[in-house]
Design a protein around this motif. Structure first.
Motif, PDB file in Angstrom:
ATOM      1  N   CYS A  78      30.538  47.571  35.365  1.00 36.48           N
ATOM      2  CA  CYS A  78      31.881  47.496  34.788  1.00 36.48           C
ATOM      3  C   CYS A  78      32.955  47.569  35.866  1.00 36.48           C
ATOM      4  CB  CYS A  78      32.085  48.614  33.769  1.00 36.48           C
ATOM      5  SG  CYS A  78      31.194  48.364  32.215  1.00 36.48           S
ATOM      6  N   SER A  79      32.673  48.267  36.963  1.00 33.75           N
ATOM      7  CA  SER A  79      33.644  48.324  38.051  1.00 33.75           C
ATOM      8  C   SER A  79      33.848  46.944  38.658  1.00 33.75           C
ATOM      9  CB  SER A  79      33.182  49.312  39.125  1.00 33.75           C
ATOM     10  OG  SER A  79      32.088  48.808  39.871  1.00 33.75           O
ATOM     11  N   TYR A  80      32.802  46.116  38.633  1.00 33.74           N
ATOM     12  CA  TYR A  80      32.897  44.751  39.154  1.00 33.74           C
ATOM     13  C   TYR A  80      33.489  43.788  38.121  1.00 33.74           C
ATOM     14  CZ  TYR A  80      29.736  46.165  42.967  1.00 33.74           C
ATOM     15  OH  TYR A  80      29.176  46.772  44.052  1.00 33.74           O
ATOM     16  N   LYS A  81      32.973  43.838  36.920  1.00 34.42           N
ATOM     17  CA  LYS A  81      33.291  42.829  35.900  1.00 34.42           C
ATOM     18  C   LYS A  81      34.556  43.151  35.108  1.00 34.42           C
ATOM     19  CE  LYS A  81      31.901  39.183  33.420  1.00 34.42           C
ATOM     20  NZ  LYS A  81      31.676  37.835  33.985  1.00 34.42           N
ATOM     21  N   CYS A  82      34.692  44.391  34.669  1.00 28.87           N
ATOM     22  CA  CYS A  82      35.796  44.745  33.768  1.00 28.87           C
ATOM     23  C   CYS A  82      37.027  45.282  34.488  1.00 28.87           C
ATOM     24  CB  CYS A  82      35.325  45.777  32.743  1.00 28.87           C
ATOM     25  SG  CYS A  82      33.831  45.316  31.846  1.00 28.87           S
ATOM     26  N   HIS A  83      36.854  45.800  35.721  1.00 28.00           N
ATOM     27  CA  HIS A  83      37.973  46.441  36.410  1.00 28.00           C
ATOM     28  C   HIS A  83      38.229  45.824  37.777  1.00 28.00           C
ATOM     29  CE1 HIS A  83      38.165  49.839  33.479  1.00 28.00           C
ATOM     30  NE2 HIS A  83      36.891  49.520  33.322  1.00 28.00           N
ATOM     31  N   GLU A  84      37.955  44.547  37.886  1.00 31.80           N
ATOM     32  CA  GLU A  84      38.191  43.850  39.146  1.00 31.80           C
ATOM     33  C   GLU A  84      39.684  43.849  39.473  1.00 31.80           C
ATOM     34  OE1 GLU A  84      37.298  39.511  41.254  1.00 31.80           O
ATOM     35  OE2 GLU A  84      36.904  39.825  39.112  1.00 31.80           O
ATOM     36  N   GLY A  85      40.018  44.253  40.705  1.00 32.02           N
ATOM     37  CA  GLY A  85      41.409  44.304  41.129  1.00 32.02           C
ATOM     38  C   GLY A  85      42.121  45.587  40.769  1.00 32.02           C
ATOM     39  N   HIS A  86      41.453  46.497  40.058  1.00 30.64           N
ATOM     40  CA  HIS A  86      42.076  47.771  39.685  1.00 30.64           C
ATOM     41  C   HIS A  86      41.913  48.796  40.800  1.00 30.64           C
ATOM     42  CE1 HIS A  86      41.792  46.977  35.044  1.00 30.64           C
ATOM     43  NE2 HIS A  86      42.343  45.979  35.716  1.00 30.64           N
ATOM     44  N   GLU A  87      42.680  49.862  40.721  1.00 26.05           N
ATOM     45  CA  GLU A  87      42.552  50.977  41.673  1.00 26.05           C
ATOM     46  C   GLU A  87      41.448  51.902  41.178  1.00 26.05           C
ATOM     47  OE1 GLU A  87      45.093  54.681  43.647  1.00 26.05           O
ATOM     48  OE2 GLU A  87      46.019  53.382  42.137  1.00 26.05           O
ATOM     49  N   LEU A  88      40.364  51.979  41.925  1.00 28.49           N
ATOM     50  CA  LEU A  88      39.198  52.745  41.498  1.00 28.49           C
ATOM     51  C   LEU A  88      38.956  53.940  42.414  1.00 28.49           C
ATOM     52  CD1 LEU A  88      36.694  49.834  40.731  1.00 28.49           C
ATOM     53  CD2 LEU A  88      38.187  51.034  39.119  1.00 28.49           C
ATOM     54  N   GLN A 110      38.886  46.174  26.899  1.00 30.20           N
ATOM     55  CA  GLN A 110      37.632  46.080  26.171  1.00 30.20           C
ATOM     56  C   GLN A 110      36.517  45.752  27.154  1.00 30.20           C
ATOM     57  OE1 GLN A 110      36.752  42.709  23.344  1.00 30.20           O
ATOM     58  NE2 GLN A 110      36.808  44.363  21.816  1.00 30.20           N
ATOM     59  N   CYS A 111      35.411  46.432  27.015  1.00 34.39           N
ATOM     60  CA  CYS A 111      34.278  46.186  27.911  1.00 34.39           C
ATOM     61  C   CYS A 111      33.762  44.760  27.707  1.00 34.39           C
ATOM     62  CB  CYS A 111      33.162  47.189  27.650  1.00 34.39           C
ATOM     63  SG  CYS A 111      31.693  46.959  28.689  1.00 34.39           S
ATOM     64  N   LYS A 112      33.562  44.030  28.795  1.00 34.78           N
ATOM     65  CA  LYS A 112      33.110  42.647  28.713  1.00 34.78           C
ATOM     66  C   LYS A 112      31.611  42.538  28.463  1.00 34.78           C
ATOM     67  CE  LYS A 112      36.819  40.968  31.706  1.00 34.78           C
ATOM     68  NZ  LYS A 112      37.163  40.249  32.960  1.00 34.78           N
ATOM     69  N   PHE A 113      30.901  43.645  28.610  1.00 36.13           N
ATOM     70  CA  PHE A 113      29.466  43.651  28.339  1.00 36.13           C
ATOM     71  C   PHE A 113      29.173  44.063  26.900  1.00 36.13           C
ATOM     72  CE2 PHE A 113      29.755  44.305  32.937  1.00 36.13           C
ATOM     73  CZ  PHE A 113      28.823  43.389  33.406  1.00 36.13           C
ATOM     74  N   PHE A 114      29.877  45.113  26.436  1.00 38.01           N
ATOM     75  CA  PHE A 114      29.690  45.622  25.073  1.00 38.01           C
ATOM     76  C   PHE A 114      31.068  45.789  24.437  1.00 38.01           C
ATOM     77  CE2 PHE A 114      25.945  47.104  27.377  1.00 38.01           C
ATOM     78  CZ  PHE A 114      24.910  46.718  26.525  1.00 38.01           C
ATOM     79  N   SER A 115      31.380  44.916  23.521  1.00 37.75           N
ATOM     80  CA  SER A 115      32.712  44.952  22.913  1.00 37.75           C
ATOM     81  C   SER A 115      32.889  46.132  21.962  1.00 37.75           C
ATOM     82  CB  SER A 115      32.976  43.648  22.149  1.00 37.75           C
ATOM     83  OG  SER A 115      31.977  43.430  21.151  1.00 37.75           O
ATOM     84  N   GLU A 116      31.793  46.609  21.407  1.00 41.06           N
ATOM     85  CA  GLU A 116      31.869  47.741  20.477  1.00 41.06           C
ATOM     86  C   GLU A 116      31.086  48.924  21.032  1.00 41.06           C
ATOM     87  OE1 GLU A 116      30.681  46.664  16.575  1.00 41.06           O
ATOM     88  OE2 GLU A 116      32.159  45.051  16.351  1.00 41.06           O
TER      89      GLU A 116
END
Length: 425
Positions: A78-88, A110-116
């Protein structure tokens, strides 16, 4: 022109010059560190479906969950896919954690792997690390305002990170310890001092010196513990057991429960209970160690490899671990070392599986395979010997040097081909 050529050949004064050996060594260290932290986690799949993962690499997103809001942790994928460009904030690894990405703590994501996902993960544990703050000083790392060189160490119990100078004890050599328990956790899990007396590496600093208070337990069997952890009975030495002083409460104490059955009205049941407790204590490593006395300070402790194997597993101690929520100490796969070793093993397996040479060989016939292996080994040997000269002499390898190597290699190959004789039948 000559001056320009000389300027081109000489490296700029401000550019650091390093040898090939130093570059290779640094690169290997960086690869091992990254493999150790990330190798045990999946970078392509969110770990949410795995539930509360025993140990995984975690991150906190300061862009989505800044300080003042609810703490949340996200997995590597998720750090790669959902939060790309964010401050981690990199949290290294945490135990028994389920990915929070996209749940109720993230209002606009919303998580791009699991929406729910479930609104919250109730078993997850959080601390100030999730807001980028560490240690008792609650400072970021790296700290732009702190110019003091120091090492950050993670507590194996609370998993917070601490400056070595804020642990109340001198940091031992790395070879001497494998894990650290911080001052706060030692106070909460004070029973660990009984073990620390005999097996931890404790070097108190100047601010924590003075006499070592002795720990005593007046209700234990007369028993000592050898260095290997086995117990054997001995005669009492000094003031250990207090049964004689409390004899007024139990008139005519007996060593046999059977002999007192006829005198139940005179306190025989209490006497039997005392003997049963003593028998239980005889099999409890913790009680045996407490009987021997020990030290107790206001500081952190450092522990050697496999120290957890010495912890007592009697029913009483197991209940203690459960109450303190530290049963994970008995899990050999809970350690960061076990996680790192798993990551390295998985990385080696993946490397072998994705080896381009092996992939190419699988699509060739037997003759082509032999020729490719010969050429590959020849190239590997030649390049290794060529670079070794630079490493031994501490010289810098330039792009011209590499180009020259391949030109010479190509020239050798042409001479070898031109010298072949062909026969026609």
């Amino acid at each position: 022109m000559a001056a320009n050529e000389e300027k081109h050949k000489r490296p700029l004064a401000e550019d650091p010059i390093v040898s090939l050996a130093e570059v290779l060594e640094e690169n290997e260290l960086l690869e091992n560190a990254a493999c150790a932290v990330l190798g045990g986690s999946d970078s392509d799949k969110c770990s949410y479906s795995e539930g509360y993962v025993k140990r995984q690499a975690l991150y906190a997103c300061n862009t989505c969950t800044p300080k003042g809001g609810q703490p949340a942790g996200i997995c590597l994928a998720c750090s790669y896919k959902c939060h790309e460009g964010h401050e981690l904030f990199e949290l290294y690894t945490k135990r028994n954690f389920r990915c929070d990405c996209g749940n109720s703590k993230f209002s606009d994501l919303q998580c791009k792997f699991f929406s729910e996902k479930e609104k919250t993960n109730c078993t997850n544990k959080y601390n100030d690390n999730f807001f980028g703050l560490y240690c008792t000083c609650k400072r970021p790392y790296p700290d732009p305002e702190d110019e003091t060189p120091d090492e950050m160490i993670q507590c194996v119990v609370c998993e917070d990170w601490f400056h070595g100078r804020h642990l109340g004890a001198v940091l031992p050599d790395n070879v001497e310890y494998q894990e650290m328990v911080c001052q706060s956790c030692m106070k909460r899990c004070s029973f660990l001092w009984a073990y620390a007396t005999h097996w931890s590496v404790i070097k108190a600093d100047a601010d924590n010196s003075g006499p070592l208070p002795k720990m005593e337990d007046d209700n234990v069997d007369v028993c000592t513990v050898q260095e290997n952890g086995d117990s054997h009975n001995q005669k009492p030495k000094g003031r250990v057991m207090k049964n004689e002083e409390t004899g007024a409460k139990h008139s005519e104490p007996s060593t046999s429960c059977k002999a007192e059955k006829s005198e139940a009205a005179n306190g025989d049941e209490a006497s039997c209970s005392v003997e049963e407790d003593a028998a239980k204590n005889a099999g409890c490593k913790l009680q045996q160690l407490k009987k021997r006395g020990g030290i107790q300070r206001e500081c952190a402790t450092y522990w050697p490899l496999n120290w957890r194997n010495r912890l007592c597993t009697c029913p009483s101690c197991m209940n203690l671990y459960k109450e303190l929520e530290i049963s994970f100490l008995l899990d050999e796969f809970d350690t960061v070392l076990a996680y790192e070793n798993k990551g390295k093993s998985d990385e080696e397996t993946d490397s072998e599986r994705c080896d381009p040479l092996m992939t190419a060989l699988s699509n060739m016939n037997r003759i082509q395979q032999v020729e490719l292996i010969y050429e590959y080994n020849d190239l590997k040997s030649e390049l290794k010997d060529y670079l070794k000269r630079f490493a031994d002499e501490g010289k810098v390898v330039t792009s011209e040097d590499i180009q020259q190597f391949f030109e010479e290699l190509q020239s050798k190959k042409r001479r070898r081909v031109d010298g072949m004789q062909y026969f026609c039948s």
